[in-house]
Scaffold this motif. Structure first.
Motif, short mmCIF file in Angstrom:
data_model
loop_
_atom_site.label_atom_id
_atom_site.label_comp_id
_atom_site.label_asym_id
_atom_site.label_seq_id
_atom_site.Cartn_x
_atom_site.Cartn_y
_atom_site.Cartn_z
N PHE A 417 12.89 12.90 -1.99
CA PHE A 417 12.40 14.27 -1.86
C PHE A 417 11.59 14.44 -0.57
CE2 PHE A 417 9.43 17.74 -2.43
CZ PHE A 417 10.20 18.72 -3.03
N VAL A 418 10.70 13.48 -0.29
CA VAL A 418 9.90 13.56 0.93
C VAL A 418 10.81 13.52 2.16
CG1 VAL A 418 8.17 12.37 2.34
CG2 VAL A 418 7.84 12.59 -0.13
N PHE A 419 11.87 12.71 2.12
CA PHE A 419 12.83 12.65 3.22
C PHE A 419 13.50 14.02 3.41
CE2 PHE A 419 17.30 12.13 4.53
CZ PHE A 419 17.09 11.62 5.80
N LEU A 420 13.95 14.63 2.31
CA LEU A 420 14.58 15.95 2.40
C LEU A 420 13.59 17.00 2.88
CD1 LEU A 420 16.62 15.89 -0.94
CD2 LEU A 420 17.55 15.76 1.37
N TYR A 421 12.33 16.87 2.45
CA TYR A 421 11.27 17.78 2.88
C TYR A 421 11.08 17.68 4.39
CZ TYR A 421 6.75 20.22 2.43
OH TYR A 421 5.71 21.11 2.53
N CYS A 422 11.03 16.46 4.92
CA CYS A 422 10.90 16.25 6.37
C CYS A 422 12.12 16.79 7.10
CB CYS A 422 10.71 14.77 6.69
SG CYS A 422 9.13 14.09 6.17
N LEU A 423 13.30 16.62 6.50
CA LEU A 423 14.53 17.13 7.10
C LEU A 423 14.50 18.66 7.16
CD1 LEU A 423 16.89 15.48 8.19
CD2 LEU A 423 18.13 15.95 6.07
N ALA A 424 13.96 19.29 6.12
CA ALA A 424 13.81 20.75 6.13
C ALA A 424 12.87 21.19 7.25
CB ALA A 424 13.31 21.24 4.77
N ASN A 425 11.75 20.47 7.40
CA ASN A 425 10.84 20.77 8.50
C ASN A 425 11.54 20.63 9.85
OD1 ASN A 425 8.53 21.38 7.02
ND2 ASN A 425 7.88 19.25 6.90
N PHE A 426 12.38 19.60 9.97
CA PHE A 426 13.11 19.36 11.22
C PHE A 426 14.04 20.52 11.55
CE2 PHE A 426 16.92 17.84 13.40
CZ PHE A 426 16.37 17.26 14.54
N PHE A 427 14.82 20.97 10.57
CA PHE A 427 15.79 22.02 10.83
C PHE A 427 15.16 23.42 10.85
CE2 PHE A 427 18.95 18.74 9.73
CZ PHE A 427 19.78 18.89 10.84
N GLN A 428 13.93 23.54 10.39
CA GLN A 428 13.21 24.79 10.64
C GLN A 428 12.91 24.91 12.13
OE1 GLN A 428 9.90 24.41 7.90
NE2 GLN A 428 10.77 25.91 6.50
N ASN A 429 12.50 23.80 12.73
CA ASN A 429 12.12 23.84 14.15
C ASN A 429 13.29 23.61 15.09
OD1 ASN A 429 9.38 24.41 13.71
ND2 ASN A 429 8.99 22.29 13.19
N PHE A 430 14.26 22.77 14.72
CA PHE A 430 15.52 22.73 15.44
C PHE A 430 16.41 23.77 14.79
CE2 PHE A 430 19.73 20.36 16.29
CZ PHE A 430 19.90 21.05 17.49
#
Length: 519
Positions: A417-430
């Motif tokens: 979940f934390v990995f997916l959460y970080c991935l969501a943060n990544f694709f919000q900014n990218f």
């Protein structure tokens, strides 16, 4: 003949004098559009960027500080009540919405330079006042913080259209996206700095926190004041440079209609020495008015762009602030890094875990996303990045939302979940978090560029307010944080709608501001 004298956008022939001035205007702006990257561009990037660093620090520090406030001012429950937590978090977006509309309009009326720095003074004053806030017989600490955070939000709101438009109007065409992206990327460093300052402060007060006896967590009271108060420092550093930055040549030409002064400013900035002997010349250009605003945006080809920039930002901020201002709650909800100790030791462990968790989220997702956008925005383009971001976020929130209960049920699931959460943060900014800031600073005419950017940004903050109120009211349906999974599903729906609003937007890569706005 029109071919000899030139023609207006509407196709009507221009008088000879107007044609000559228009050609000189285009020649002068071409120097800005074709300029090589210089130290002046670096200065613009850092002066504007430090503001966003300060903005992000002040906005997201409350994410951690609200946990501290709960221990100090509501020791029985060890957290602020739902309404109190909502108040201190939502006050800033409400103020930001007001500031974006107000300063966006003022920057088009009185000038970018005249307003730049004033919004930073508001931020500095209101941030310092928060650090000195206290309880009283007539008003609680939460009430005082709500007032100061609202005022701080007005200043933060002013920073969005001003910094976007100033960096856009000074940038060359080929690097405009990267310059604006670099300015906005300071937001990621601000979020990281807030988490790091919290880690350092909590570690420095470790013995004092552990030594305190409930309900008197005096050391934690010191911690949140230091965390919030440190937000003043970068603002103070940047203030002088903001107050001394020159007016943008496009405002001087198109709003003040003074081609002589604008050409001199370009000469000063770029050291071209080509402004001598022009004499005092007034450029004939459209004048901003309510009637002209309605006529301009009354055309579907212009209105659809405003709808596209405004709604895309609204949809994005539903999730961006829904996650960003509640990351501590979400991490605690899934039990990631929760303190197993009790008493004062448990207070210290929980505050440290929350702080470290936010550092991890910033480094793992937020900051890399900004700089990947920086690499691709002037080659791939704004619209493809925004489309890709919304598509990826839709998929990620569907997985996180519908798989929430299963993921939080085991240690491997929590890590996933934390990995997916970080991935969501990544694709919000990218993705759309960067492009919703960049595109409105490019696609509108000079006379409405700041106003329209302010409208778009304010739509985003309306989304942040909706997300924050909705999160607070929905999260505990069925038990403590039991509805978080369904909230993530709602975020997925808004990301899906952002795909369609993006289709309304033009691609601005490689085009001058005049080409985009048809000026």
């Amino acid at each position: 003949m029109a071919s000899e004298k030139g023609s207006s956008v509407s196709g009507e022939p221009l008088p000879q004098s107007s044609y000559v001035l228009d050609e000189r205007r285009r020649a002068a702006l071409a120097e800005v559009d074709n300029a090589k990257f210089s130290w002046f561009h670096v200065k613009v990037c850092f002066v504007a960027g430090v503001g966003f660093f300060t903005d992000a620090y002040d906005i997201f520090a409350i994410n951690i500080a609200s946990t501290m406030l709960g221990y100090v001012y509501d020791p029985k429950h060890k957290s602020l009540s739902t309404n109190a937590g909502l108040g201190v978090k939502v006050a800033t977006p409400v103020g930001t919405l007001v500031g974006q509309l107000l300063f966006g309009w003022l920057a088009d009326v009185v000038g970018r330079k005249k307003m730049y720095g004033f919004e930073l003074i508001i931020i500095i004053f209101a941030t310092f006042a928060q650090a000195l806030s206290a309880n009283g017989p007539a008003v609680t600490i939460v009430g005082v913080l709500v007032v100061w955070r609202f005022l701080m939000g007005i200043g933060i709101g002013g920073d969005y259209p001003l910094s976007a438009v100033i960096s856009s109007e000074f940038a060359s065409t080929r690097s405009r996206g990267r310059l604006m992206c670099a300015v906005f990327a300071f937001q990621g460093w601000g979020q990281l700095a807030a988490a790091l300052i919290s880690v350092i402060t909590v570690a420095a007060y470790k013995n004092s926190i552990i030594g305190d006896v409930s309900p008197n967590f005096n050391a934690v009271d010191h911690c949140w004041r230091i965390l919030i108060g440190m937000g003043c420092v970068p603002g103070v550093i940047a203030l002088y440079f903001r107050l001394t930055i020159p007016e943008t040549p496009r405002f001087t030409m198109d709003i003040e209609r003074n081609i002589q002064q604008a050409t001199k400013d370009i000469d000063t900035i770029l050291a071209t020495n080509e402004s001598k002997g022009l004499g005092h010349q007034q450029l004939d250009a459209p004048v901003a008015s309510w009637a002209d605003f309605r006529a301009h945006f009354g055309q579907w080809k212009h209105m659809k762009v405003l709808i596209g920039t405004a709604y895309s930002w609204f949809a994005l901020d539903i999730a961006f602030y829904g996650l960003g201002l509640n990351s501590s709650i979400i991490l605690q909800a899934i039990g990631f890094g929760s303190a197993v100790s009790t008493g004062s030791r448990g207070v210290y462990d929980n505050l440290m875990n929350v702080s470290v968790g936010n550092v991890i989220l910033s480094i793992a997702g937020l900051i890399p996303g900004y700089w990947v956008s920086f690499l691709f925005i002037d080659t791939w383009g704004r619209k493809p990045i925004q489309l890709m971001g919304f598509i990826m976020l839709t998929a990620l929130f569907i997985v996180m939302g519908f798989g929430y209960d299963a993921l939080k049920g085991s240690d491997p699931g929590k890590k996933a979940f934390v990995f997916l959460y970080c991935l969501a943060n990544f694709f919000q900014n990218f993705g759309p978090n960067v492009t919703t800031f960049v595109i409105p600073g490019e696609v509108y005419p000079t006379r409405y560029r700041s106003t329209a950017h302010g409208i778009s940004a304010a739509s985003g903050k309306l989304g942040a307010i909706v997300a924050q109120v909705g999160f607070a009211q929905l999260a505990n349906i069925g038990g403590s944080n039991a509805f978080v999974g369904h909230i993530l599903e709602i975020f997925a729906l808004f990301m899906l709608t952002g795909i369609f609003s993006t289709l309304l937007l033009p691609e601005s890569k490689g085009k001058s501001l005049e080409e985009l706005s048809e000026e």
